[in-house]
Each structure stands twice: as structure tokens, then as C-alpha cells.
Design a protein around this motif. Structure first.
Motif, PDB file in Angstrom:
ATOM      1  N   GLU A   1       0.751 -18.065 -10.154  1.00 36.69           N
ATOM      2  CA  GLU A   1      -0.557 -18.680  -9.965  1.00 36.69           C
ATOM      3  C   GLU A   1      -0.478 -20.184 -10.168  1.00 36.69           C
ATOM      4  O   GLU A   1       0.234 -20.668 -11.029  1.00 36.69           O
ATOM      5  CB  GLU A   1      -1.563 -18.084 -10.935  1.00 36.69           C
ATOM      6  CG  GLU A   1      -1.960 -16.678 -10.563  1.00 36.69           C
ATOM      7  CD  GLU A   1      -3.164 -16.230 -11.340  1.00 36.69           C
ATOM      8  OE1 GLU A   1      -4.124 -15.808 -10.686  1.00 36.69           O
ATOM      9  OE2 GLU A   1      -3.122 -16.301 -12.561  1.00 36.69           O
ATOM     10  N   SER A   2      -1.231 -20.898  -9.368  1.00 38.54           N
ATOM     11  CA  SER A   2      -1.232 -22.352  -9.461  1.00 38.54           C
ATOM     12  C   SER A   2      -2.211 -22.818 -10.532  1.00 38.54           C
ATOM     13  O   SER A   2      -3.005 -22.044 -11.064  1.00 38.54           O
ATOM     14  CB  SER A   2      -1.610 -22.951  -8.118  1.00 38.54           C
ATOM     15  OG  SER A   2      -2.931 -22.581  -7.798  1.00 38.54           O
TER      16      SER A   2
ATOM     17  N   HIS B   1      -5.919 -22.070  -9.814  1.00 41.27           N
ATOM     18  CA  HIS B   1      -6.314 -20.676 -10.054  1.00 41.27           C
ATOM     19  C   HIS B   1      -6.565 -20.460 -11.543  1.00 41.27           C
ATOM     20  O   HIS B   1      -7.543 -19.827 -11.923  1.00 41.27           O
ATOM     21  CB  HIS B   1      -5.234 -19.704  -9.587  1.00 41.27           C
ATOM     22  CG  HIS B   1      -5.228 -19.453  -8.125  1.00 41.27           C
ATOM     23  ND1 HIS B   1      -6.218 -18.760  -7.484  1.00 41.27           N
ATOM     24  CD2 HIS B   1      -4.339 -19.813  -7.173  1.00 41.27           C
ATOM     25  CE1 HIS B   1      -5.944 -18.689  -6.190  1.00 41.27           C
ATOM     26  NE2 HIS B   1      -4.812 -19.335  -5.972  1.00 41.27           N
ATOM     27  N   ASN B   2      -5.676 -20.979 -12.372  1.00 44.89           N
ATOM     28  CA  ASN B   2      -5.842 -20.835 -13.811  1.00 44.89           C
ATOM     29  C   ASN B   2      -7.109 -21.524 -14.300  1.00 44.89           C
ATOM     30  O   ASN B   2      -7.812 -20.994 -15.158  1.00 44.89           O
ATOM     31  CB  ASN B   2      -4.621 -21.391 -14.554  1.00 44.89           C
ATOM     32  CG  ASN B   2      -3.392 -20.539 -14.330  1.00 44.89           C
ATOM     33  OD1 ASN B   2      -3.485 -19.345 -14.113  1.00 44.89           O
ATOM     34  ND2 ASN B   2      -2.235 -21.166 -14.373  1.00 44.89           N
TER      35      ASN B   2
ATOM     36  N   LYS C   1     -10.199 -19.450 -13.427  1.00 48.20           N
ATOM     37  CA  LYS C   1     -10.336 -18.264 -14.269  1.00 48.20           C
ATOM     38  C   LYS C   1     -10.741 -18.599 -15.698  1.00 48.20           C
ATOM     39  O   LYS C   1     -11.442 -17.834 -16.329  1.00 48.20           O
ATOM     40  CB  LYS C   1      -9.025 -17.488 -14.292  1.00 48.20           C
ATOM     41  CG  LYS C   1      -8.730 -16.773 -13.009  1.00 48.20           C
ATOM     42  CD  LYS C   1      -7.451 -15.995 -13.123  1.00 48.20           C
ATOM     43  CE  LYS C   1      -7.155 -15.239 -11.852  1.00 48.20           C
ATOM     44  NZ  LYS C   1      -5.908 -14.491 -11.972  1.00 48.20           N
TER      45      LYS C   1
ATOM     46  N   ASP D   1     -11.077 -27.290  -6.885  1.00 46.49           N
ATOM     47  CA  ASP D   1     -10.483 -25.968  -7.094  1.00 46.49           C
ATOM     48  C   ASP D   1     -11.141 -24.927  -6.201  1.00 46.49           C
ATOM     49  O   ASP D   1     -10.468 -24.098  -5.596  1.00 46.49           O
ATOM     50  CB  ASP D   1     -10.599 -25.546  -8.559  1.00 46.49           C
ATOM     51  CG  ASP D   1      -9.726 -26.380  -9.483  1.00 46.49           C
ATOM     52  OD1 ASP D   1      -8.848 -27.110  -8.984  1.00 46.49           O
ATOM     53  OD2 ASP D   1      -9.918 -26.282 -10.715  1.00 46.49           O
TER      54      ASP D   1
ATOM     55  N   GLU E   1      -9.339 -22.759  -3.213  1.00 47.09           N
ATOM     56  CA  GLU E   1      -9.351 -21.307  -3.204  1.00 47.09           C
ATOM     57  C   GLU E   1      -9.926 -20.784  -1.892  1.00 47.09           C
ATOM     58  O   GLU E   1      -9.421 -19.815  -1.315  1.00 47.09           O
ATOM     59  CB  GLU E   1     -10.130 -20.751  -4.382  1.00 47.09           C
ATOM     60  CG  GLU E   1     -10.030 -19.238  -4.457  1.00 47.09           C
ATOM     61  CD  GLU E   1     -10.573 -18.687  -5.728  1.00 47.09           C
ATOM     62  OE1 GLU E   1      -9.777 -18.113  -6.482  1.00 47.09           O
ATOM     63  OE2 GLU E   1     -11.788 -18.820  -5.965  1.00 47.09           O
TER      64      GLU E   1
ATOM     65  N   GLU F   1      -7.277 -21.036   0.796  1.00 46.04           N
ATOM     66  CA  GLU F   1      -6.286 -19.968   0.667  1.00 46.04           C
ATOM     67  C   GLU F   1      -6.838 -18.645   1.189  1.00 46.04           C
ATOM     68  O   GLU F   1      -6.140 -17.894   1.850  1.00 46.04           O
ATOM     69  CB  GLU F   1      -5.855 -19.803  -0.790  1.00 46.04           C
ATOM     70  CG  GLU F   1      -4.835 -20.799  -1.226  1.00 46.04           C
ATOM     71  CD  GLU F   1      -4.233 -20.447  -2.567  1.00 46.04           C
ATOM     72  OE1 GLU F   1      -4.592 -19.397  -3.154  1.00 46.04           O
ATOM     73  OE2 GLU F   1      -3.394 -21.229  -3.028  1.00 46.04           O
TER      74      GLU F   1
END
Length: 53
Positions: A3-4, A7-8, A11, A35, A39, A42
Motif C-alpha cells: 500500500e502506498s 492509501h495509509n 485509512k 489522496d 484513489e 486508481e
């Protein structure tokens, strides 16, 4: 798949939390829009890859 950072951050950080990058700014003011955009890009790419298969 590793995970990039973005992504972290998505979350782990709430809108009004300090940004996990260590900037001292609120997440919503510093990285949240970027971010979410990354996302979304992607997600669109994964959908395109699936439709091509």
C-alpha cells in the motif's frame, strides 16, 4: 501489493485529525483532496483493466 502512503493516510486519518505526514496541518487541508483524487484514478484504471480483459 504494497500500500502506498496515500492509501495509509486515507485509512488512518479523519478529516479533522492532524495529517499523518507530520506537517502539523489538518489532514483535510493538506493531503485529503490529493489522496482522494489518486484513489479515484486508481479505481478508474482498475475498472478499465477489467473491461479490457
Amino acid at each position: 501489493m504494497e500500500e502506498s502512503d496515500f492509501h495509509n493516510r486515507l485509512k488512518s486519518a479523519g478529516r479533522n485529525d492532524l495529517c499523518p505526514c507530520g506537517s502539523g496541518k489538518k489532514y483535510k487541508k493538506f493531503h485529503m483532496n490529493e489522496d482522494e483524487r489518486r484513489e479515484h484514478e486508481e479505481f478508474k484504471k482498475r475498472e478499465e483493466d477489467i473491461s479490457i480483459s
